[in-house]
Enzyme design. Structure first.
Site, PDB file in Angstrom:
ATOM      1  N   ASP A  93       0.853  -1.180   0.000  1.00  0.00           N
ATOM      2  CA  ASP A  93       0.000   0.000   0.000  1.00  0.00           C
ATOM      3  C   ASP A  93       0.896   1.239   0.000  1.00  0.00           C
ATOM      4  O   ASP A  93       2.123   1.133   0.079  1.00  0.00           O
ATOM      5  CB  ASP A  93      -0.973  -0.025   1.178  1.00  0.00           C
ATOM      6  N   SER A  94       0.302   2.393  -0.086  1.00  0.00           N
ATOM      7  CA  SER A  94       1.096   3.615  -0.258  1.00  0.00           C
ATOM      8  C   SER A  94       1.527   4.226   1.065  1.00  0.00           C
ATOM      9  O   SER A  94       2.336   5.142   1.082  1.00  0.00           O
ATOM     10  CB  SER A  94       0.271   4.654  -1.015  1.00  0.00           C
ATOM     11  N   GLY A  95       0.976   3.745   2.154  1.00  0.00           N
ATOM     12  CA  GLY A  95       1.256   4.329   3.459  1.00  0.00           C
ATOM     13  C   GLY A  95       0.232   5.362   3.885  1.00  0.00           C
ATOM     14  O   GLY A  95       0.163   5.719   5.061  1.00  0.00           O
ATOM     15  N   GLY A  96      -0.564   5.830   2.946  1.00  0.00           N
ATOM     16  CA  GLY A  96      -1.511   6.895   3.270  1.00  0.00           C
ATOM     17  C   GLY A  96      -2.513   6.512   4.342  1.00  0.00           C
ATOM     18  O   GLY A  96      -2.792   7.294   5.261  1.00  0.00           O
ATOM     19  N   PHE A  97      -3.038   5.310   4.247  1.00  0.00           N
ATOM     20  CA  PHE A  97      -4.069   4.905   5.193  1.00  0.00           C
ATOM     21  C   PHE A  97      -3.523   4.842   6.619  1.00  0.00           C
ATOM     22  O   PHE A  97      -4.154   5.308   7.569  1.00  0.00           O
ATOM     23  CB  PHE A  97      -4.643   3.540   4.781  1.00  0.00           C
ATOM     24  N   ASP A 157      -2.529   8.250  -1.890  1.00  0.00           N
ATOM     25  CA  ASP A 157      -3.860   8.841  -1.952  1.00  0.00           C
ATOM     26  C   ASP A 157      -4.244   9.422  -0.597  1.00  0.00           C
ATOM     27  O   ASP A 157      -3.661   9.088   0.424  1.00  0.00           O
ATOM     28  CB  ASP A 157      -4.900   7.792  -2.362  1.00  0.00           C
ATOM     29  N   GLN A 196     -11.035   7.250  -5.556  1.00  0.00           N
ATOM     30  CA  GLN A 196     -11.610   7.784  -4.331  1.00  0.00           C
ATOM     31  C   GLN A 196     -12.869   8.573  -4.692  1.00  0.00           C
ATOM     32  O   GLN A 196     -13.396   8.405  -5.788  1.00  0.00           O
ATOM     33  CB  GLN A 196     -10.575   8.667  -3.606  1.00  0.00           C
ATOM     34  N   HIS A 249      -5.463 -21.569   9.728  1.00  0.00           N
ATOM     35  CA  HIS A 249      -6.750 -21.980   9.171  1.00  0.00           C
ATOM     36  C   HIS A 249      -7.468 -20.821   8.490  1.00  0.00           C
ATOM     37  O   HIS A 249      -7.992 -20.965   7.381  1.00  0.00           O
ATOM     38  CB  HIS A 249      -7.674 -22.575  10.235  1.00  0.00           C
ATOM     39  N   CYS A 278     -11.795 -28.346   5.556  1.00  0.00           N
ATOM     40  CA  CYS A 278     -10.519 -27.669   5.337  1.00  0.00           C
ATOM     41  C   CYS A 278      -9.369 -28.669   5.368  1.00  0.00           C
ATOM     42  O   CYS A 278      -9.330 -29.574   6.198  1.00  0.00           O
ATOM     43  CB  CYS A 278     -10.312 -26.594   6.396  1.00  0.00           C
ATOM     44  N   CYS A 283      -6.532 -28.023  10.737  1.00  0.00           N
ATOM     45  CA  CYS A 283      -7.761 -28.823  10.688  1.00  0.00           C
ATOM     46  C   CYS A 283      -7.476 -30.310  10.516  1.00  0.00           C
ATOM     47  O   CYS A 283      -8.264 -31.149  10.939  1.00  0.00           O
ATOM     48  CB  CYS A 283      -8.661 -28.328   9.553  1.00  0.00           C
ATOM     49  N   GLY A 308     -11.533   3.868   0.009  1.00  0.00           N
ATOM     50  CA  GLY A 308     -12.511   4.664   0.743  1.00  0.00           C
ATOM     51  C   GLY A 308     -13.871   4.023   0.877  1.00  0.00           C
ATOM     52  O   GLY A 308     -14.858   4.710   1.146  1.00  0.00           O
ATOM     53  N   CYS A 314      -6.164 -27.701   5.771  1.00  0.00           N
ATOM     54  CA  CYS A 314      -4.968 -27.094   6.369  1.00  0.00           C
ATOM     55  C   CYS A 314      -4.472 -27.958   7.533  1.00  0.00           C
ATOM     56  O   CYS A 314      -5.198 -28.787   8.064  1.00  0.00           O
ATOM     57  CB  CYS A 314      -5.236 -25.651   6.825  1.00  0.00           C
ATOM     58  N   ASP A 331      -7.568  -7.714   0.089  1.00  0.00           N
ATOM     59  CA  ASP A 331      -6.802  -7.982   1.301  1.00  0.00           C
ATOM     60  C   ASP A 331      -7.680  -7.575   2.465  1.00  0.00           C
ATOM     61  O   ASP A 331      -8.571  -6.727   2.316  1.00  0.00           O
ATOM     62  CB  ASP A 331      -5.517  -7.147   1.356  1.00  0.00           C
TER      63      ASP A 331
END
Lengths: 387, 387
Positions: free
Chosen positions: A93-97, A147, A195, A341, A310, A315, A222, A312, A272
């Site tokens: 990500d850009s770091g903005g959030f 952003d 946005q 899991h 599952c 499980c 957003g 994994c 994500d």
């Protein structure tokens, strides 16, 4: 020089899309859920856990890594892939959030953002150019434009100003990347971010402006910040309807399994979200039959796996009773098995969604998933204690 | 019915011994270091991590498991092997040591000990008979007699009284096991514990009394509690000199790698110790060249593995710089990788010791190990920052 990443759209089933994002670190088949590796680690898990579950791409957080260990340090250590021992694709990500949610003493101007680290109070700067430089130093495969994340609710005037600034910042980021590439840098792919808050005409203006710029993909930002869910899904559908069909679309930071499947139906390719693992570390895991609060005392003698569907390791090898015991005893292995899991479930769900799109049965797949997820079958503890 | 466990002595090199303890859950080749699975988990690790490093036996703590989830609960869940997903051997302590160090309101009498749980204050009782019952309910392969752990320093009178009580308790434990076996229970092997503090003649009396009883093995207790190291090693040598050669000897809760190798030279077969993993979780790991404090800032740009001579996943895949970053960032994966390495190192060291005994070169092996361990080679951070 190869292009940083290319996307091939392989199947469309009504609105849902199956594709492949080719990166310098391998193919990412979409739709895809990206486990979040905030501080260059997916919390409690190892790279081999992630390859075993079939993850092809991780997310890394620019804000965290620029503060610790620092982008230049990551570069000197061979880039984020070598640093964390992960040889498949990484998106940042850009770091903005995080600047907005974590940093102190933020000052936002047309130039960019100055802030103080939440770790040690040190002063830092992020700008459209600096965000590109940092993500290039990290050596990721796909980076985000810097952003401005709008607070919700926002007035239309606030939303318009913020959106227009994001578009100007997107252009500055593209320009900085071109300079770096000309200077010989191996630059990541770059996504622009739509946005405009919850105002459909603002998001439309933003998407129309960004689609004219040479991004390798587009993110939807957003959303899922407090607006009603039907609004969210309508805005996603509107955004994707305006974006180029031959570029990937990434819905940032969303959401429940049901949200993801609806967004896939509306043309989103990449996701994500920290919630599956954050909740897992607190003792609540997603399963094919819904949420299971495994830390509850009711599971103290339940010998069934977290999720009977599952494959994994958690499980296949351990009972709810054992994992509940680990949480009860404060043992780290509980957080690890629950995380293993939860991510296996998310990654597999997207893999199954892709197969359904390819075979033209996505609508039936989504309905069947929703029914089973709502059923709660087998989530209730056994009614009697075993002898 | 098969005997609970049998020991075969396969090679002796001066005092050092190589053997095999056959249990219902497979062979344990000795000398052996047993990772500690206090609460039915070796902290931060999974069973598959332990089988990969070659661990053949774990230790479980009776005190912790009797309080949470409870011995009867473990029995109902299929025994401790099924509960924790470990199909190799498990040895349990008797609970006596933790009662002394953790429990509140202890009352010790000839009958046994009553105490309150450190978790919730609930009242419990441990006696020579009850300790056998609990360990049988857990379903371990090897259990310990209930012993009274002496405080150090102790007067000779205190030490004698405590030792004599431990011998009486040992006989009561054997009797209770015989009853359980007659009643159809699958009973574990049982070790007697040599006590007597740091008084050689008391330990001698204890060993002579215990060796007349039909134990499958013998533990050395009450050592490394504050006495000088040369005293410890002399007492170990004296104890093993009195015990039957055809039975395994287990030195409880000890110690550094160098201590272990000296105890092997003095005829000990089995070890456990929490320090390698406890220190690892705090950022200090054992390596073939000595202790490495990986959390130190000096390792921030050190691209070497924790231990260049180690084949564990942590050393094969990650740099000191990365593991240092994980500790710095408070990431659980740091504790996990450090633990994985520390136990791999201990288990491998005992495997190498065994090979040296079998080939008749144990003395040279021990000296070579000690020299390398003292050397500190490669532990220092690089003198200049990398470019």
């Amino acid at each position: 020089m190869l292009p940083p990443a290319t996307f091939r759209l392989e199947a469309v089933d009504h609105g849902a899309r199956a594709g492949t994002l080719m990166t310098r670190h391998g193919a990412v088949r979409t739709p895809v859920f990206m486990p979040v590796g905030t501080q260059a680690t997916v919390k409690t898990l190892e790279p081999r856990d992630l390859t075993t579950m079939g993850a092809e791409i991780l997310l890394a957080n620019t804000y965290h890594l620029m503060l610790r260990p620092g982008a230049q340090a990551v570069r000197e250590l061979g880039g984020v892939h070598a640093f964390m021992g992960w040889d498949r694709a990484i998106l940042s990500d850009s770091g903005g959030f995080q600047v907005l949610s974590l940093a102190a003493l933020r000052k936002i101007s047309e130039q960019g953002v100055t802030f103080r680290s939440h770790l040690d109070g040190s002063a830092h700067e992020l700008s459209p150019e600096r965000a590109i430089e940092i993500q290039t130093l990290l050596g990721v495969d796909v980076m985000m434009s810097f952003d401005e994340c709008l607070q919700y609710p926002a007035t239309e005037i606030e939303a318009r100003e913020s959106m227009e600034r994001t578009v100007r910042w997107a252009a500055r980021g593209l320009a900085r990347r071109a300079e770096l590439a000309q200077g010989g840098e191996t630059v990541p792919a770059l996504f622009g971010i739509v946005q405009g808050g919850t105002y459909p005409h603002l998001r439309e203006d933003c998407a129309k402006a960004l689609r004219e710029m040479p991004f390798e993909g587009y993110s939807l930002g957003g959303l899922w910040v407090g607006e009603p869910p039907e609004t969210s899904h309508a805005l996603v559908a509107a955004d994707t309807g305006l974006l180029p069909t031959q570029k990937p679309r990434y819905l940032m930071g969303v959401g429940t399994p049901l949200d993801l499947l609806q967004a896939v139906a509306n043309g989103v390719d990449m996701f994500d979200c920290v919630l599956p693992t954050r909740n897992a570390r607190k003792g609540t895991v997603l399963t094919s039959r819904g949420k299971l609060v495994v830390k509850n005392a009711a599971y103290a003698k339940d010998t069934r796996p977290l999720d009977p569907d599952c494959d994994c390791y958690a499980c296949q090898r351990f009972s709810r009773a054992y994992i509940r015991h680990l949480f009860s005893a404060g043992e780290i292995l509980g957080m690890r098995l629950a995380s293993l899991h939860a991510l296996s479930f998310m990654v597999r769900t997207m893999r199954e969604a892709r197969a359904a799109i390819v075979s033209g049965t996505y609508g039936a797949f989504q309905r069947s998933f929703e029914e089973r997820y709502a059923s709660g079958d087998g989530l209730m503890p056994a009614l009697r204690e075993s002898a």
